[in-house]
Design a protein around this motif. Structure first.
Motif, PDB file in Angstrom:
ATOM      1  N   MET A 234      37.890  60.153  43.581  1.00 44.52           N
ATOM      2  CA  MET A 234      37.355  59.037  44.336  1.00 44.52           C
ATOM      3  C   MET A 234      38.173  57.761  44.175  1.00 44.52           C
ATOM      4  N   PRO A 235      38.701  57.428  42.992  1.00 46.36           N
ATOM      5  CA  PRO A 235      39.541  56.220  42.878  1.00 46.36           C
ATOM      6  C   PRO A 235      40.809  56.317  43.721  1.00 46.36           C
ATOM      7  N   HIS A 236      41.403  55.166  43.992  1.00 50.93           N
ATOM      8  CA  HIS A 236      42.574  55.067  44.864  1.00 50.93           C
ATOM      9  C   HIS A 236      43.858  54.832  44.052  1.00 50.93           C
ATOM     10  N   PRO A 237      44.621  55.855  43.717  1.00 45.47           N
ATOM     11  CA  PRO A 237      45.875  55.629  42.984  1.00 45.47           C
ATOM     12  C   PRO A 237      46.930  54.900  43.803  1.00 45.47           C
ATOM     13  N   GLU A 238      46.872  55.025  45.138  1.00 46.98           N
ATOM     14  CA  GLU A 238      47.878  54.361  45.977  1.00 46.98           C
ATOM     15  C   GLU A 238      47.720  52.844  45.963  1.00 46.98           C
ATOM     16  N   ARG A 239      46.624  52.341  45.413  1.00 50.08           N
ATOM     17  CA  ARG A 239      46.402  50.898  45.342  1.00 50.08           C
ATOM     18  C   ARG A 239      46.803  50.304  43.996  1.00 50.08           C
ATOM     19  N   PHE A 240      47.456  51.132  43.176  1.00 45.58           N
ATOM     20  CA  PHE A 240      47.983  50.621  41.907  1.00 45.58           C
ATOM     21  C   PHE A 240      49.327  51.289  41.640  1.00 45.58           C
ATOM     22  N   ILE A 241      50.324  50.942  42.444  1.00 48.50           N
ATOM     23  CA  ILE A 241      51.675  51.491  42.275  1.00 48.50           C
ATOM     24  C   ILE A 241      52.683  50.396  41.914  1.00 48.50           C
ATOM     25  N   ASP A 242      52.189  49.191  41.697  1.00 50.60           N
ATOM     26  CA  ASP A 242      53.016  48.073  41.235  1.00 50.60           C
ATOM     27  C   ASP A 242      52.181  47.297  40.222  1.00 50.60           C
ATOM     28  N   VAL A 243      52.834  46.794  39.179  1.00 52.63           N
ATOM     29  CA  VAL A 243      52.071  46.099  38.134  1.00 52.63           C
ATOM     30  C   VAL A 243      51.297  44.915  38.688  1.00 52.63           C
ATOM     31  N   THR A 244      51.791  44.294  39.746  1.00 53.21           N
ATOM     32  CA  THR A 244      51.121  43.125  40.309  1.00 53.21           C
ATOM     33  C   THR A 244      49.826  43.477  41.019  1.00 53.21           C
ATOM     34  N   HIS A 245      49.558  44.760  41.237  1.00 50.05           N
ATOM     35  CA  HIS A 245      48.298  45.159  41.875  1.00 50.05           C
ATOM     36  C   HIS A 245      47.112  44.999  40.942  1.00 50.05           C
ATOM     37  N   HIS A 246      47.356  45.031  39.625  1.00 51.47           N
ATOM     38  CA  HIS A 246      46.253  44.946  38.680  1.00 51.47           C
ATOM     39  C   HIS A 246      45.812  43.487  38.517  1.00 51.47           C
ATOM     40  N   PRO A 247      44.510  43.229  38.476  1.00 56.10           N
ATOM     41  CA  PRO A 247      44.042  41.839  38.390  1.00 56.10           C
ATOM     42  C   PRO A 247      44.437  41.126  37.103  1.00 56.10           C
ATOM     43  N   ARG A 248      44.838  41.863  36.058  1.00 55.58           N
ATOM     44  CA  ARG A 248      45.237  41.250  34.797  1.00 55.58           C
ATOM     45  C   ARG A 248      46.730  41.422  34.526  1.00 55.58           C
ATOM     46  N   TRP A 249      47.510  41.554  35.570  1.00 57.41           N
ATOM     47  CA  TRP A 249      48.922  41.882  35.366  1.00 57.41           C
ATOM     48  C   TRP A 249      49.693  40.775  34.641  1.00 57.41           C
TER      49      TRP A 249
END
Length: 272
Positions: A234-249
């Motif tokens: 269910m989670p979306h791996p394609e939405r975390f393929i760059d470190v800047t995608h994470h809210p705490r990057w």
């Protein structure tokens, strides 16, 4: 070695196909987006690819139920071609709506002896769309896509992501057979969901909302088939393929490489 080719299957309403194709390309594959109508016309097109991915979105608007219409198209017209594809040592991935499609088409988990499905995905306990980041534990070493991974952080975005099985005995059987691959967990060591406690009493180990965002039985976030080469989550791996995608990057260095990208890299490296 030649780069593996990925078929990203789209349908009316699919809206994550571009991002998913891009994620596979960033992982080293060659990705092609293909409309379901083209594949229905020529199922043999699957033979030109090494990976089949059904991405997230709202196929056919989820008008009947999430993923239901596309699942019926696949079950009645493409099941033989997909089985042949899988038997040739290929990989199949379903993300969010794609997970719903693969599960309802009977591709990930085989039906019982009466031909009835053993599990499905239904409305979240909150009865609303949930869009948030979640903590995840890998609880099976069978899944090709999760090799070398123990914990993940990924975003979810769905209204019908609650994994349910017919009864607790079926859930225990799925866990014991290694089909349960990914589970929601609480942040921090005290709340970590481990393979051991899930296998002991899966229907009682309830991670509370919002860490289990939909109320899934056994905290299940993803399952694989017996070979580990078909995986739905269910989670979306394609939405975390760059470190800047994470809210705490900017405040945490634990997210390099990005967790979603690792999943796509595992798929690509399977063919090296």
């Amino acid at each position: 070695m030649a780069k593996p080719r990925v078929l990203v299957l789209r349908a009316p309403g699919t809206n994550c196909d571009v991002e998913t194709a891009y994620a596979f390309e960033q992982a080293g594959a060659i990705a092609e987006r293909l409309h379901i109508a083209r594949l229905l016309e020529r199922p043999a097109l699957l033979r030109d690819f090494q990976i089949l991915c059904v991405p997230g979105g709202f196929s056919y608007g989820d008008d009947v139920a999430a993923g239901r219409i596309l699942a019926l198209q696949i079950r009645h017209h493409l099941l033989a071609a997909i089985r042949e594809f899988h038997e040739r040592d290929r990989l199949i991935l379903g993300i969010c709506n794609g997970f719903q499609v693969l599960l309802k088409a009977g591709i990930i988990l085989p039906p019982d002896s009466d031909g009835k499905p053993v599990a499905t995905l239904t409305w979240n306990d909150t009865a609303r769309y949930e869009d948030r980041w979640v903590y995840l534990s890998v609880v099976s070493d069978r899944c090709v896509f999760l090799r070398g991974i123990r914990e993940l952080q990924l975003p979810v975005a769905h209204a019908e992501g609650k994994f349910v099985v017919r009864d607790a005995d079926w859930l225990e059987q799925l866990v014991r057979q290694g089909h349960v691959a990914l589970c929601y967990q609480m942040p921090g060591p005290a709340g970590t969901t481990t393979a051991q406690n899930i296998a002991s009493q899966p229907w009682q180990m309830r991670v509370p909302y919002p860490w289990n965002p939909n109320g899934s039985m056994g905290n299940v976030a993803g399952v694989c088939d017996a070979t580990g080469r078909i995986f739905g989550l269910m989670p979306h791996p394609e939405r975390f393929i760059d470190v800047t995608h994470h809210p705490r990057w900017t405040r945490d260095e634990r997210y390099d490489p990005p967790h979603g990208l690792i999943i796509f890299r595992n798929a690509v490296s399977y063919f090296e």
